[in-house]
Write an enzyme that holds these catalytic residues in place. Structure first.
Site, PDB file in Angstrom:
ATOM      1  N   CYS A  99       5.959   0.075   7.275  1.00 20.39           N
ATOM      2  CA  CYS A  99       5.309   1.036   6.248  1.00 20.39           C
ATOM      3  C   CYS A  99       6.843   1.854   5.398  1.00 20.39           C
ATOM      4  O   CYS A  99       7.901   1.749   6.483  1.00 20.39           O
ATOM      5  CB  CYS A  99       5.175   2.485   7.205  1.00 20.39           C
ATOM      6  N   LEU A 100       6.119   1.986   4.403  1.00 19.75           N
ATOM      7  CA  LEU A 100       7.246   1.913   3.805  1.00 19.75           C
ATOM      8  C   LEU A 100       7.882   3.270   3.697  1.00 19.75           C
ATOM      9  O   LEU A 100       8.902   3.829   3.526  1.00 19.75           O
ATOM     10  CB  LEU A 100       6.636   2.341   2.225  1.00 19.75           C
ATOM     11  N   GLY A 119       0.767  -1.586  -0.259  1.00 25.34           N
ATOM     12  CA  GLY A 119       0.022   0.164   0.515  1.00 25.34           C
ATOM     13  C   GLY A 119       0.627   1.410  -0.212  1.00 25.34           C
ATOM     14  O   GLY A 119       2.091   1.716   0.286  1.00 25.34           O
ATOM     15  N   GLN A 132       2.908   9.771   1.448  1.00 24.96           N
ATOM     16  CA  GLN A 132       4.182   9.425   1.406  1.00 24.96           C
ATOM     17  C   GLN A 132       5.178   9.999  -0.412  1.00 24.96           C
ATOM     18  O   GLN A 132       5.800   9.368  -0.338  1.00 24.96           O
ATOM     19  CB  GLN A 132       3.735   8.272   1.618  1.00 24.96           C
ATOM     20  N   HIS A 154      -3.966   1.087   7.559  1.00 19.66           N
ATOM     21  CA  HIS A 154      -2.435   1.462   7.709  1.00 19.66           C
ATOM     22  C   HIS A 154      -2.858   2.587   6.536  1.00 19.66           C
ATOM     23  O   HIS A 154      -2.691   3.690   7.215  1.00 19.66           O
ATOM     24  CB  HIS A 154      -1.552   0.669   7.100  1.00 19.66           C
ATOM     25  N   GLU A 155      -3.925   2.420   5.534  1.00 17.44           N
ATOM     26  CA  GLU A 155      -3.247   3.121   4.228  1.00 17.44           C
ATOM     27  C   GLU A 155      -4.275   5.384   4.760  1.00 17.44           C
ATOM     28  O   GLU A 155      -3.932   6.054   4.500  1.00 17.44           O
ATOM     29  CB  GLU A 155      -4.004   2.932   3.000  1.00 17.44           C
ATOM     30  N   HIS A 171      -3.090   7.548   7.431  1.00 16.35           N
ATOM     31  CA  HIS A 171      -1.395   8.079   6.337  1.00 16.35           C
ATOM     32  C   HIS A 171      -2.422   9.497   6.282  1.00 16.35           C
ATOM     33  O   HIS A 171      -2.287  10.424   5.730  1.00 16.35           O
ATOM     34  CB  HIS A 171      -1.639   7.438   5.372  1.00 16.35           C
TER      35      HIS A 171
HETATM   36 NI    NI Z   1       2.916   3.037   5.677  1.00 18.39          NI
END
Ligand code: NI
Length: 170
Positions: free
Chosen positions: A93-94, A46, A51, A135-136, A139
């Site tokens: 998380c990226l 995701g 991000q 999670h997304e 964000h």
């Molecule tokens: Ni994330």
């Protein structure tokens, strides 16, 4: 085009994103393509617009990691309208590379969102998809998985990141 992923510490990751109001534009389609490309290149399931330094309510998800074209999800202005049950599982998380922790999430969620043309649709998710959706969508409201940890764990990770930052490794 693979875009640069913003890392923890950048204020855009902790800022409420604006609603998308213009649909079906070449810019929006390009942004979505670039987000999928960036997510696959980083081996994530995701990616949310903040991000990649875009403060808009847009996220892409693919829990099949590119294996199943029907698993590709584009969610614009998404809202969780139903949550059921609980699950605890490891999350990363990226934007916070190298850190993974157990996070408690709803086991099942129903999300209402708009597609690239602005049409409303609903998606149901269990297990990993439910986790990715939560999670997304977090964000898009400036919330990171760190916010779901105990203050003690959160501070420990923050201190480690500060050290990495000082060493020029973040
Ligand atoms: Ni994330």
């Amino acid at each position: 085009m693979v875009l640069n992923i913003v890392k923890y510490g950048d204020s855009i990751l902790e800022t409420e994103c604006a609603q998308v109001t213009r649909f079906n534009t070449p810019e929006l389609r390009k942004l979505i393509d670039d987000m999928f490309e960036t997510m696959y290149a980083a081996r994530g399931v995701g990616l949310a617009a903040p991000q990649i330094n875009v403060g808009q309510q847009l996220t892409v998800i693919d829990t099949s990691s590119g294996e199943d074209p029907t698993a590709k999800l584009v969610l614009i202005n998404p809202k969780i309208v139903k949550r059921q049950g609980q699950q605890i599982g490891e999350e990363g998380c990226l934007s916070i590379p190298g850190f993974r922790e157990d996070v408690r999430r709803a086991a099942h969620v129903t999300v209402q969102a708009q597609d690239v043309e602005g049409n409303s649709f609903e998606v149901n998710g269990d297990e990993l998809l439910a986790r990715a959706l939560q999670h997304e969508i977090d964000h898009l409201h400036g919330i990171l998985f760190l916010n779901h940890l105990s203050p003690l764990k959160r501070d420990l990770i923050r201190r480690k990141i500060k050290k990495l930052h000082k060493a020029g490794e973040w």
